[in-house]
Design an enzyme around this catalytic site. Structure first.
Site, PDB file in Angstrom:
ATOM      1  N   GLY A 262       0.813  -1.213   0.000  1.00 23.61           N
ATOM      2  CA  GLY A 262       0.000   0.000   0.000  1.00 23.61           C
ATOM      3  C   GLY A 262       0.846   1.263   0.000  1.00 23.61           C
ATOM      4  N   ALA A 263       0.198   2.405   0.374  1.00 25.42           N
ATOM      5  CA  ALA A 263       0.824   3.733   0.247  1.00 25.42           C
ATOM      6  C   ALA A 263       1.347   3.869  -1.193  1.00 25.42           C
ATOM      7  CB  ALA A 263       1.940   3.936   1.270  1.00 25.42           C
TER       8      ALA A 263
ATOM      9  N   HIS B 291       4.415   1.640  -8.022  1.00 27.08           N
ATOM     10  CA  HIS B 291       3.443   0.547  -7.909  1.00 27.08           C
ATOM     11  C   HIS B 291       2.492   0.549  -9.119  1.00 27.08           C
ATOM     12  CE1 HIS B 291       4.151   1.476  -3.462  1.00 27.08           C
ATOM     13  NE2 HIS B 291       4.565   0.230  -3.574  1.00 27.08           N
TER      14      HIS B 291
ATOM     15  N   GLY C 219       9.185  -5.028  -8.484  1.00 26.86           N
ATOM     16  CA  GLY C 219      10.073  -3.942  -8.901  1.00 26.86           C
ATOM     17  C   GLY C 219      11.541  -4.328  -8.744  1.00 26.86           C
TER      18      GLY C 219
ATOM     19  N   LEU D 224      11.335   6.185  -6.425  1.00 23.63           N
ATOM     20  CA  LEU D 224      10.077   6.349  -5.688  1.00 23.63           C
ATOM     21  C   LEU D 224       9.994   5.303  -4.587  1.00 23.63           C
ATOM     22  CD1 LEU D 224       7.320   7.064  -8.362  1.00 23.63           C
ATOM     23  CD2 LEU D 224       8.857   8.641  -7.212  1.00 23.63           C
TER      24      LEU D 224
END
Ligand code: AMP
Length: 281
Positions: free
Chosen positions: A31-32, A37, A147, A184
């Site tokens: 999340g966040a 993402h 990732g 990021l």
């Protein structure tokens, strides 16, 4: 978009799709959500008929209770973002749903989880492997997206998939960066203004290492990167290692004919940032 909190209902939905011949892509997250993402989810949407994202802050991969507590959570905004890009389903279980009983399994990853992140975060990768293994059993994906930002994690997941025999293709996706080069991360939001200004120095140091390799000896490169990071009053190097991508063992210039990575972890105050860059591709 379907939002599932229970594994049984998600698995039923998955099986209905598969019975109709749909190919399923899966993107596990904590999340966040940020553009990194969403890049994974976007790629999954292009390559599959159905896409499931999971949002679960996995307690067993945190080795410090304080880190788990401080981990940013923004479920409503996350769901909105996933709905906007056309994600088909989101799985957001609570801890009891994921772990009705303690999962005490210990994976043997050899040295893969002893180096770099594994050395500084004991038990971290075992916790990651357990949760991803459980998520794969529930979502039964054809492809799963991770990732390269977490390069060591990607190699651990590939090893876990081989060990457990999951019939899934693991897709590694390039790191998404801010225009100034900072990778990021959900943790970037916790940086002070001064730390945020200095944080792109991490990527600059990695690029410097890439310029130096393989002409310069790796020990000298490590020395130069250490000096460059620690020259910033806001940053403190935890490690910088030059390793072979295949097995994460230390690389020297003699390995320049195979893929070599520079992997780095840096503290900016109490925020820990990691990044990596291929030094020869
Ligand atoms: P996390 O929610 O941080 O556990 O990350 C979920 C997935 O997103 C992992 O596969 C990460 O490697 C990936 N990810 C995180 N940050 C980035 C980024 N900047 N670029 C690409 N993928 C990322």
């Amino acid at each position: 978009m379907n939002v599932f909190r229970h594994k049984k209902s998600l698995n039923q939905w998955v099986r209905q799709g598969k019975a109709r011949g749909m190919r399923l892509g899966f993107v596990p997250t904590m999340g966040a959500l940020h553009a990194g993402h969403l890049e994974l989810a976007g790629r999954a949407l292009k390559e599959n008929d159905l896409v499931v994202c999971s949002i679960f802050v996995n307690p067993i991969q945190f080795n410090k209770a304080e880190d788990l507590e401080k981990y940013p959570r923004s479920l409503e905004a996350d769901l909105r973002q996933l709905e906007d890009i056309g994600c088909d389903a989101v799985f957001c279980p609570d801890t009891r749903e994921m772990y009705p009983e303690k999962d005490a399994r210990v994976f043997d990853f050899g040295h893969l989880d002893k180096v770099m992140e594994g050395r500084y975060r004991e038990g971290h990768f075992n916790g990651v492997a357990i949760v991803v293994d459980r998520l794969f059993r529930i979502t039964e994906p054809d492809k799963a997206y991770f990732g390269e930002k977490d390069f060591q994690q990607l190699q651990i997941i590939r090893a876990m998939v081989r060990m457990e025999g999951h019939p899934v293709e693991i897709v590694g996706c390039p790191t998404v960066r801010e225009p100034d080069g900072l990778a990021l991360s959900s943790r970037n939001a916790r940086l002070t203004k001064a730390q945020r200004q200095e944080a792109p120095g991490i990527y600059q140091a990695l690029k410097k290492a890439r310029e130096m390799f393989p002409a310069t000896d790796t020990k000298e490169i490590i020395h130069a990167v250490t000096k460059q990071i620690n020259a910033s009053p806001e940053l403190e190097l935890e490690y910088f290692e030059i390793v072979k991508a295949r097995d994460l063992l230390p690389a020297t210039r003699a390995h320049a004919n195979e893929k070599v990575m520079g992997c780095i972890a840096v503290h900016a105050g109490d925020v820990r940032l990691i990044d990596n860059l291929s030094l020869n591709s």
